[in-house]
Design a protein around this motif. Sequence first.
Motif, PDB file in Angstrom:
ATOM      1  N   GLU A 200       0.825  -1.212   0.000  1.00 46.65           N
ATOM      2  CA  GLU A 200       0.000   0.000   0.000  1.00 46.65           C
ATOM      3  C   GLU A 200       0.855   1.257   0.000  1.00 46.65           C
ATOM      4  OE1 GLU A 200      -2.394  -3.230   2.132  1.00 46.65           O
ATOM      5  OE2 GLU A 200      -0.310  -2.636   1.864  1.00 46.65           O
ATOM      6  N   LEU A 212      -0.958   8.001   4.748  1.00 48.86           N
ATOM      7  CA  LEU A 212      -2.325   7.563   5.064  1.00 48.86           C
ATOM      8  C   LEU A 212      -2.472   6.053   4.844  1.00 48.86           C
ATOM      9  CD1 LEU A 212      -4.353  10.496   3.451  1.00 48.86           C
ATOM     10  CD2 LEU A 212      -3.906  10.097   5.881  1.00 48.86           C
ATOM     11  N   ALA A 213      -1.856   5.556   3.787  1.00 45.33           N
ATOM     12  CA  ALA A 213      -1.903   4.109   3.514  1.00 45.33           C
ATOM     13  C   ALA A 213      -1.194   3.344   4.614  1.00 45.33           C
ATOM     14  CB  ALA A 213      -1.264   3.815   2.160  1.00 45.33           C
ATOM     15  N   GLU A 215      -0.750   4.295   7.765  1.00 42.12           N
ATOM     16  CA  GLU A 215      -1.516   4.369   9.012  1.00 42.12           C
ATOM     17  C   GLU A 215      -2.661   3.368   9.016  1.00 42.12           C
ATOM     18  OE1 GLU A 215      -0.688   9.041  10.227  1.00 42.12           O
ATOM     19  OE2 GLU A 215      -2.467   8.520   9.070  1.00 42.12           O
ATOM     20  N   THR A 216      -3.340   3.241   7.874  1.00 48.19           N
ATOM     21  CA  THR A 216      -4.433   2.263   7.770  1.00 48.19           C
ATOM     22  C   THR A 216      -3.888   0.844   7.905  1.00 48.19           C
ATOM     23  OG1 THR A 216      -5.696   3.750   6.335  1.00 48.19           O
ATOM     24  CG2 THR A 216      -6.283   1.406   6.305  1.00 48.19           C
ATOM     25  N   TRP A 217      -2.811   0.571   7.189  1.00 51.88           N
ATOM     26  CA  TRP A 217      -2.185  -0.760   7.222  1.00 51.88           C
ATOM     27  C   TRP A 217      -1.701  -1.098   8.626  1.00 51.88           C
ATOM     28  CZ3 TRP A 217       2.852  -2.139   8.451  1.00 51.88           C
ATOM     29  CH2 TRP A 217       3.252  -3.433   8.124  1.00 51.88           C
ATOM     30  N   TYR A 218      -1.069  -0.147   9.291  1.00 50.93           N
ATOM     31  CA  TYR A 218      -0.501  -0.414  10.613  1.00 50.93           C
ATOM     32  C   TYR A 218      -1.605  -0.614  11.651  1.00 50.93           C
ATOM     33  CZ  TYR A 218       2.742  -0.116  14.538  1.00 50.93           C
ATOM     34  OH  TYR A 218       3.478  -0.403  15.665  1.00 50.93           O
ATOM     35  N   GLU A 219      -2.640   0.186  11.566  1.00 50.87           N
ATOM     36  CA  GLU A 219      -3.751   0.042  12.513  1.00 50.87           C
ATOM     37  C   GLU A 219      -4.377  -1.353  12.401  1.00 50.87           C
ATOM     38  OE1 GLU A 219      -8.056   2.127  13.622  1.00 50.87           O
ATOM     39  OE2 GLU A 219      -6.920   2.809  11.882  1.00 50.87           O
ATOM     40  N   GLU A 220      -4.438  -1.858  11.196  1.00 48.65           N
ATOM     41  CA  GLU A 220      -5.071  -3.158  10.971  1.00 48.65           C
ATOM     42  C   GLU A 220      -4.156  -4.327  11.332  1.00 48.65           C
ATOM     43  OE1 GLU A 220      -7.024  -5.798   7.316  1.00 48.65           O
ATOM     44  OE2 GLU A 220      -6.769  -3.628   7.099  1.00 48.65           O
ATOM     45  N   ASN A 221      -2.839  -4.147  11.201  1.00 44.89           N
ATOM     46  CA  ASN A 221      -1.931  -5.291  11.304  1.00 44.89           C
ATOM     47  C   ASN A 221      -0.884  -5.216  12.400  1.00 44.89           C
ATOM     48  OD1 ASN A 221      -2.888  -6.728   8.836  1.00 44.89           O
ATOM     49  ND2 ASN A 221      -2.160  -4.868   7.824  1.00 44.89           N
ATOM     50  N   ARG A 293     -12.206  -7.511   9.875  1.00 40.72           N
ATOM     51  CA  ARG A 293     -13.254  -6.493   9.656  1.00 40.72           C
ATOM     52  C   ARG A 293     -14.501  -6.824  10.465  1.00 40.72           C
ATOM     53  NH1 ARG A 293     -11.397  -6.889   4.286  1.00 40.72           N
ATOM     54  NH2 ARG A 293     -13.117  -8.314   3.777  1.00 40.72           N
ATOM     55  N   LYS A 296     -14.178  -6.021  14.178  1.00 40.81           N
ATOM     56  CA  LYS A 296     -14.260  -4.588  14.489  1.00 40.81           C
ATOM     57  C   LYS A 296     -15.679  -4.051  14.380  1.00 40.81           C
ATOM     58  CE  LYS A 296      -9.539  -3.441  13.048  1.00 40.81           C
ATOM     59  NZ  LYS A 296      -8.713  -2.699  12.057  1.00 40.81           N
TER      60      LYS A 296
END
Length: 327
Positions: A200, A212-213, A215-221, A293, A296
């Motif tokens: 990403e 931004l990509a 942050e999204t990736w890190y929050e999820e993984n 998903r 959450k």
Amino acid sequence: MSTENQQDNPLNRLRHDHPDTFINEWKRIYQTDQQHAFQMINDPDLEFPVLFMLRNELETRSGQLAPRTQIALQHIRNVLHGADFGINHSASFAVQHDEVVSAMYWILKTGWKNIVSTDYTQVIDQTAIHLLHTYHENWLKGMVDLVIYRCKNKSQRHYLISALWETANPVCLVYLANYLLSNERVESSYARKMLAFIPEVRHALDNQAALLAFETWYEENAHYLVYTGETNDAVPGARPFKIHYSAKYLGKIVSPSNGEPVQAFSKQEKKNYDEFIKLPHRTQIHLSAYSSRLRKLQSKIWRNWVMQPVKEQLQSENVPLHGGDYL
């Protein structure tokens, strides 16, 4: 280096403004007033590059040197030639430990943003590595800053990067990502290169989108990242961290150093884990993403769903058996 810091101790400014005559000027000060000379050397506001330049002019075991000064001098000798830490006063192990760690922090705090010589670089490198791996201090952000600084100045950073990855701490990725918005292109470009193992981030249109990509990736993984041991020196396009998909599927935090689950499994979870790891890799990716998903958005529904047999999960949610490439 700030002007304010240089003014705290005359030797800081002297070293900075007159490096070629600095040692001779120090000898003059020492011969004129030894007590004043040692006061300046032991001064808490002294910067490490000063001590490094004077290392051959000072007797490390001198009773006139403060413990921090002696430890730092012996540390230089330890890195360059092999020596002990020079602690020659009675103290408990805990006190000695704190004195050594404090001296190393001082070396890095006042000295990392300098490139004096090859020997100096080696001392800074080993100090940073010892602080992280021998004394297990939280100097991750400092290590990232040092790596970026070395890159910007086209200086040696191989050992630093290896030591950074070997902490197996995914937080270092966050500190790297912060540089994506740097106003200096060399910093943002290098941060992007270091994080390019994340698809990403690699495919983002610009650095703002890359952040931004990330942050999204890190929050999820973040809870499911495991250190791989790969570096760009050994493997082209190396991935220092990979996603532990079975942990993500079950929502179980794992140890980033070895991938072992930190949380206990129920019997059904263990059974599903054994079935999950037999699935094709791309199916694991999609099923773990769906599970994450669902957990959450609808945690109660997820608790029932995740306890179903894996075959039923695949059938009920129509999870595809193939998909795109992910970590």
